[in-house]
Design an enzyme around this catalytic site. Structure first.
Site, PDB file in Angstrom:
ATOM      1  N   SER A  72       4.135 -12.637 -29.649  1.00  0.00           N
ATOM      2  CA  SER A  72       4.100 -13.986 -30.226  1.00  0.00           C
ATOM      3  C   SER A  72       4.330 -13.943 -31.733  1.00  0.00           C
ATOM      4  CB  SER A  72       2.760 -14.653 -29.940  1.00  0.00           C
ATOM      5  OG  SER A  72       2.515 -14.701 -28.564  1.00  0.00           O
TER       6      SER A  72
HETATM    7  N1  SAH Z   1      -0.486 -11.926 -26.326  1.00  0.00           N
HETATM    8  C1  SAH Z   1       0.865 -11.438 -26.564  1.00  0.00           C
HETATM    9  C2  SAH Z   1       1.916 -12.376 -26.019  1.00  0.00           C
HETATM   10  C3  SAH Z   1       2.389 -11.873 -24.722  1.00  0.00           C
HETATM   11  S1  SAH Z   1       3.651 -12.795 -23.914  1.00  0.00           S
HETATM   12  C4  SAH Z   1       1.059 -11.144 -28.034  1.00  0.00           C
HETATM   13  O1  SAH Z   1       0.134 -10.766 -28.700  1.00  0.00           O
HETATM   14  O2  SAH Z   1       2.144 -11.204 -28.540  1.00  0.00           O
HETATM   15  C5  SAH Z   1       2.771 -13.367 -22.499  1.00  0.00           C
HETATM   16  C6  SAH Z   1       2.311 -12.310 -21.522  1.00  0.00           C
HETATM   17  O3  SAH Z   1       1.647 -12.982 -20.472  1.00  0.00           O
HETATM   18  C7  SAH Z   1       3.428 -11.498 -20.872  1.00  0.00           C
HETATM   19  O4  SAH Z   1       3.225 -10.146 -21.113  1.00  0.00           O
HETATM   20  C8  SAH Z   1       3.319 -11.852 -19.392  1.00  0.00           C
HETATM   21  O5  SAH Z   1       3.616 -10.768 -18.524  1.00  0.00           O
HETATM   22  C9  SAH Z   1       1.859 -12.249 -19.279  1.00  0.00           C
HETATM   23  N2  SAH Z   1       1.542 -13.107 -18.130  1.00  0.00           N
HETATM   24  C10 SAH Z   1       2.259 -14.131 -17.605  1.00  0.00           C
HETATM   25  N3  SAH Z   1       1.621 -14.667 -16.547  1.00  0.00           N
HETATM   26  C11 SAH Z   1       0.450 -13.983 -16.399  1.00  0.00           C
HETATM   27  C12 SAH Z   1      -0.644 -14.055 -15.467  1.00  0.00           C
HETATM   28  N4  SAH Z   1      -0.692 -14.954 -14.467  1.00  0.00           N
HETATM   29  N5  SAH Z   1      -1.662 -13.178 -15.623  1.00  0.00           N
HETATM   30  C13 SAH Z   1      -1.660 -12.237 -16.601  1.00  0.00           C
HETATM   31  N6  SAH Z   1      -0.647 -12.116 -17.504  1.00  0.00           N
HETATM   32  C14 SAH Z   1       0.399 -12.977 -17.408  1.00  0.00           C
END
Ligand code: SAH
Length: 225
Positions: A72
């Site tokens: 993000s």
């Molecule tokens: N928190 C991260 C952003 C990650 S992007 C940061 O610090 O930058 C969002 C993440 O959510 C992805 O890795 C994706 O695989 C995960 N995700 C999507 N749906 C999900 C679910 N139902 N349970 C757990 N993780 C999920």
């Protein structure tokens, strides 16, 4: 000087001075919580991404982390942390969507303990490794589906969802302590290409909902990846 040398000596595009400039930008963009700004200054964002793009780590932009996912944007990480903290030190925090673990690390600096779930196993494993390397001990990462948390027996002062949800599963609010905050990007009705940052507070009698700025996240997906 080569890139590795710059990384090791802490100067160049990934050094503390570049990070301090990022924090100044966050201040200008409206992040007010000094505890959050301190955490953003302390966590080295470049160690969470591939070396080939590490020089872009402190730009205010989302970057690819593989498996079609992204790290993000710093502003969004700071803003969600500020909304989750709500001016106090949270005890347990749950993050849904570990990704590379950057938001996890920032949350771990402002809360007692962070539990984070990620549906893509290799991302969970890599985030676990990165956080161990940073000696961030108050973090547990689990390979699990964050939209199916029926067996979780903890409750939380904050839940931060870092993937776009179409609706709010009842169990997320059930896992909140009274006064706890659920922070998530929620798709508006009718389907748009953005979401709104929403905070749901659990009260003695129910919940209260507030809406903040528009954001853009990868989708929350069901099941394990
Ligand atoms: N928190 C991260 C952003 C990650 S992007 C940061 O610090 O930058 C969002 C993440 O959510 C992805 O890795 C994706 O695989 C995960 N995700 C999507 N749906 C999900 C679910 N139902 N349970 C757990 N993780 C999920």
């Amino acid at each position: 000087m080569n890139t590795q040398g710059e990384r090791n000596s802490g100067i160049g595009m990934t050094g503390p001075r570049t990070r301090a400039r990022m924090v100044e930008r966050l201040r200008e963009q409206g992040i007010r919580d000094e505890i959050v700004l301190e955490a953003m200054l302390a966590v080295p964002r470049h160690v969470f991404i591939e070396e080939a793009i590490a020089s872009r780590a402190y730009e205010d932009t989302a970057l690819p982390i593989g498996y079609g996912q992204t790290i993000s944007q710093p502003y969004v990480v700071a803003r969600m942390t500020e909304l989750a903290r709500a001016g106090r030190r949270p005890g347990n925090v749950l993050e849904i969507g570990t990704g590379c673990g950057y938001q996890t690390a920032v949350l771990a600096r402002v809360a007692d303990a962070v539990y984070s779930v990620e549906r893509i196993a290799p991302l969970a494993a890599r985030a676990r490794q990165t956080l161990a390397r940073l000696r961030q001990a108050n973090v547990r990462i689990k390979h699990a589906d964050g939209s199916a948390l029926a067996d979780v027996d903890l409750t939380f002062d904050a839940i931060v969802v870092t993937a776009a949800a179409k609706y709010v599963p009842e169990e997320w609010t059930r896992l909140l302590n009274v006064g706890g905050k659920l922070v998530l990007p929620l798709a508006p009705a009718g389907g748009a290409d953005h979401q709104n940052l929403i905070v749901i507070t659990r009260t003695e009698t129910g919940t209260r909902q507030e809406q903040f700025e528009a954001v853009r996240f990868v989708p929350l997906l069901p099941g394990l990846g």
